[in-house]
Write an enzyme that holds these catalytic residues in place. Structure first.
Site, PDB file in Angstrom:
ATOM      1  CD  GLU A 111     -23.706   4.252 -34.243  1.00  0.00           C
ATOM      2  OE1 GLU A 111     -22.944   4.780 -33.397  1.00  0.00           O
ATOM      3  OE2 GLU A 111     -23.764   3.020 -34.427  1.00  0.00           O
ATOM      4  CD  GLU A 131     -18.141   3.796 -37.507  1.00  0.00           C
ATOM      5  OE1 GLU A 131     -18.100   4.085 -38.724  1.00  0.00           O
ATOM      6  OE2 GLU A 131     -18.912   4.351 -36.699  1.00  0.00           O
TER       7      GLU A 131
HETATM    8  C1  1HE Z   1     -11.702  14.011 -31.555  1.00  0.00           C
HETATM    9  C2  1HE Z   1     -12.620  13.323 -32.370  1.00  0.00           C
HETATM   10  C3  1HE Z   1     -13.098  12.065 -31.928  1.00  0.00           C
HETATM   11  C4  1HE Z   1     -12.112  15.169 -33.342  1.00  0.00           C
HETATM   12  N1  1HE Z   1     -12.634  11.595 -30.745  1.00  0.00           N
HETATM   13  N2  1HE Z   1     -11.270  13.507 -30.398  1.00  0.00           N
HETATM   14  N3  1HE Z   1     -14.976   9.455 -35.380  1.00  0.00           N
HETATM   15  C5  1HE Z   1     -14.030   9.739 -36.301  1.00  0.00           C
HETATM   16  O1  1HE Z   1     -13.273   8.905 -36.747  1.00  0.00           O
HETATM   17  C6  1HE Z   1     -13.930  11.178 -36.700  1.00  0.00           C
HETATM   18  C7  1HE Z   1     -12.616  11.748 -36.235  1.00  0.00           C
HETATM   19  N4  1HE Z   1     -12.592  13.199 -36.452  1.00  0.00           N
HETATM   20  C8  1HE Z   1     -12.356  13.744 -37.669  1.00  0.00           C
HETATM   21  O2  1HE Z   1     -12.245  13.080 -38.673  1.00  0.00           O
HETATM   22  C9  1HE Z   1     -12.228  15.238 -37.722  1.00  0.00           C
HETATM   23  O3  1HE Z   1     -11.924  15.702 -36.413  1.00  0.00           O
HETATM   24  C10 1HE Z   1     -13.525  15.944 -38.203  1.00  0.00           C
HETATM   25  C11 1HE Z   1     -13.704  15.689 -39.721  1.00  0.00           C
HETATM   26  C12 1HE Z   1     -14.752  15.501 -37.441  1.00  0.00           C
HETATM   27  C13 1HE Z   1     -13.373  17.476 -37.953  1.00  0.00           C
HETATM   28  O4  1HE Z   1     -12.154  17.930 -38.527  1.00  0.00           O
HETATM   29  P1  1HE Z   1     -11.564  19.340 -38.056  1.00  0.00           P
HETATM   30  O5  1HE Z   1     -10.367  19.643 -38.940  1.00  0.00           O
HETATM   31  O6  1HE Z   1     -12.646  20.358 -38.000  1.00  0.00           O
HETATM   32  O7  1HE Z   1     -11.094  19.148 -36.529  1.00  0.00           O
HETATM   33  P2  1HE Z   1      -9.798  18.387 -35.968  1.00  0.00           P
HETATM   34  O8  1HE Z   1      -8.628  19.341 -35.949  1.00  0.00           O
HETATM   35  O9  1HE Z   1      -9.572  17.080 -36.620  1.00  0.00           O
HETATM   36  O10 1HE Z   1     -10.239  18.064 -34.481  1.00  0.00           O
HETATM   37  C14 1HE Z   1     -10.296  19.056 -33.466  1.00  0.00           C
HETATM   38  C15 1HE Z   1      -9.987  18.383 -32.139  1.00  0.00           C
HETATM   39  O11 1HE Z   1     -11.026  17.437 -31.870  1.00  0.00           O
HETATM   40  C16 1HE Z   1      -8.702  17.561 -32.189  1.00  0.00           C
HETATM   41  O12 1HE Z   1      -8.157  17.573 -30.874  1.00  0.00           O
HETATM   42  P3  1HE Z   1      -6.881  18.522 -30.535  1.00  0.00           P
HETATM   43  O13 1HE Z   1      -6.617  18.261 -29.082  1.00  0.00           O
HETATM   44  O14 1HE Z   1      -5.795  18.103 -31.462  1.00  0.00           O
HETATM   45  O15 1HE Z   1      -7.347  19.940 -30.801  1.00  0.00           O
HETATM   46  C17 1HE Z   1      -9.186  16.163 -32.492  1.00  0.00           C
HETATM   47  O16 1HE Z   1      -8.286  15.165 -32.050  1.00  0.00           O
HETATM   48  C18 1HE Z   1     -10.472  16.137 -31.690  1.00  0.00           C
HETATM   49  N5  1HE Z   1     -11.399  15.146 -32.188  1.00  0.00           N
HETATM   50  N6  1HE Z   1     -12.859  14.068 -33.469  1.00  0.00           N
HETATM   51  C19 1HE Z   1     -11.752  12.315 -30.023  1.00  0.00           C
HETATM   52  N7  1HE Z   1     -14.000  11.368 -32.616  1.00  0.00           N
HETATM   53  C20 1HE Z   1     -20.679   3.751 -30.437  1.00  0.00           C
HETATM   54  S1  1HE Z   1     -19.656   3.356 -31.706  1.00  0.00           S
HETATM   55  C21 1HE Z   1     -19.428   4.790 -32.680  1.00  0.00           C
HETATM   56  C22 1HE Z   1     -18.224   4.599 -33.532  1.00  0.00           C
HETATM   57  C23 1HE Z   1     -17.709   5.880 -34.073  1.00  0.00           C
HETATM   58  O17 1HE Z   1     -18.220   6.948 -33.837  1.00  0.00           O
HETATM   59  S2  1HE Z   1     -16.325   5.757 -35.043  1.00  0.00           S
HETATM   60  C24 1HE Z   1     -16.070   7.346 -35.667  1.00  0.00           C
HETATM   61  C25 1HE Z   1     -15.169   8.155 -34.808  1.00  0.00           C
END
Ligand code: 1HE
Length: 262
Positions: A111, A131
């Site tokens: 977005e 989502e």
């Molecule tokens: C996060 C988030 C997040 C990572 N909120 N903490 N977005 C998503 O559903 C995407 C969720 N994220 C992922 O699928 C993956 O993290 C990625 C593909 C983006 C990257 O993967 P990777 O292997 O490089 O990193 P990771 O190990 O998954 O994440 C690293 C850290 O970032 C980890 O935290 P840690 O404390 O375990 O190290 C993750 O939990 C954290 N992290 N993404 C919170 N999104 C206004 S409405 C909009 C609606 C949306 O955006 S929905 C989509 C949400």
């Protein structure tokens, strides 16, 4: 002191706004969104083009899901309206913005990229709208603005199945207009921004303010507004100066020998 989650630097007339929360993949928390708004307003007062990019391994993982988990329905509504306000500041502001996308560009990250005026991706870029997988809905303008770029059918597929787009597919559907080798998105976006910064101010105003609105108008209204903006642009000394420069052979041709169209 906690680190500012959004960096702002300048390279001449170009502002470089960097999402700077790499340990959380630049997930957009309330703090990050507020910092983004503040940096944007600052940059729009000073720069002639803005590049938005992500520090670390990716552009942006979208909404911070850890904050979102405990929101009530009412809070989600107002939160979504807050995103709309910030992204409108970017989209409808006076300064063109170029998104430099590498790695994940997910949900709210997409977005944000869609709120920019031009998108550059490198071959590591992956676009997703997870989502449906997460049991939530988009809230940062995707139903209008991402759907316009991708088409509602493709957006439906991505939201319901988790299907992703790589950079080449994103270019094919018109989401991005540049695909660069891995690691080169920011370099190219800065070059594009430097070029954009040279565009005539009234042309910029017409492209940013009139073009998107004309897409919402009936054909005859749109063409009428187009003619009005053309007339307005003609009043600028810049038009006279630039036309004279071309006619007196002091300006580059529209197609420069070293630069093929693609
Ligand atoms: C996060 C988030 C997040 C990572 N909120 N903490 N977005 C998503 O559903 C995407 C969720 N994220 C992922 O699928 C993956 O993290 C990625 C593909 C983006 C990257 O993967 P990777 O292997 O490089 O990193 P990771 O190990 O998954 O994440 C690293 C850290 O970032 C980890 O935290 P840690 O404390 O375990 O190290 C993750 O939990 C954290 N992290 N993404 C919170 N999104 C206004 S409405 C909009 C609606 C949306 O955006 S929905 C989509 C949400």
């Amino acid at each position: 002191m906690t680190q500012d989650p959004v960096s702002l630097d300048y390279a001449g007339p170009v502002a470089l706004i960097g999402l700077d929360r790499p340990d959380k993949r630049n997930a957009i928390s309330d703090t990050l969104l507020a910092a983004l708004e503040a940096r944007l307003v600052e940059a729009q007062q000073r720069a002639r083009a803005i590049v938005v990019f992500g520090h670390g391994p990716c552009f942006c993982a979208g909404l911070d899901l850890s904050e979102h988990r405990s929101r009530t329905a009412e809070e989600v509504f107002h939160h979504s309206r807050g995103w709309h306000r910030v992204f409108r500041t970017l989209r409808e502001g006076p300064v063109p913005a170029i998104a430099a996308v590498h790695g994940a560009c997910v949900g709210g990250g997409l977005e944000l990229a869609a709120a920019c005026h031009i998108r550059v991706a490198d071959t590591t870029a992956v676009f997703a709208l997870p989502e449906g997988t997460r049991g939530i809905f988009v809230g940062g303008g995707a139903t209008v603005h991402v759907a316009r770029l991708l088409g509602a059918a493709r957006m439906t597929d991505m939201m319901l199945t988790g299907r992703t787009l790589d950079a080449v597919a994103a270019e094919r559907v018109g989401l991005v207009t540049y695909v660069e080798p891995a690691g080169e998105a920011l370099v190219r976006a800065r070059e594009v921004a430097a070029r954009v910064a040279e565009a005539a101010p009234l042309t910029v105003m017409g492209v940013l303010q009139a073009l998107p609105r004309i897409q919402d108008m009936a054909e005859s209204d749109g063409l009428f507004v187009e003619s009005l903006v053309a007339a307005l642009a003609q009043t600028a000394p810049e038009a006279e100066r630039r036309l004279a420069a071309f006619l007196e052979k002091r300006a580059p041709k529209a197609i420069r020998p070293q630069e093929p169209g693609e």
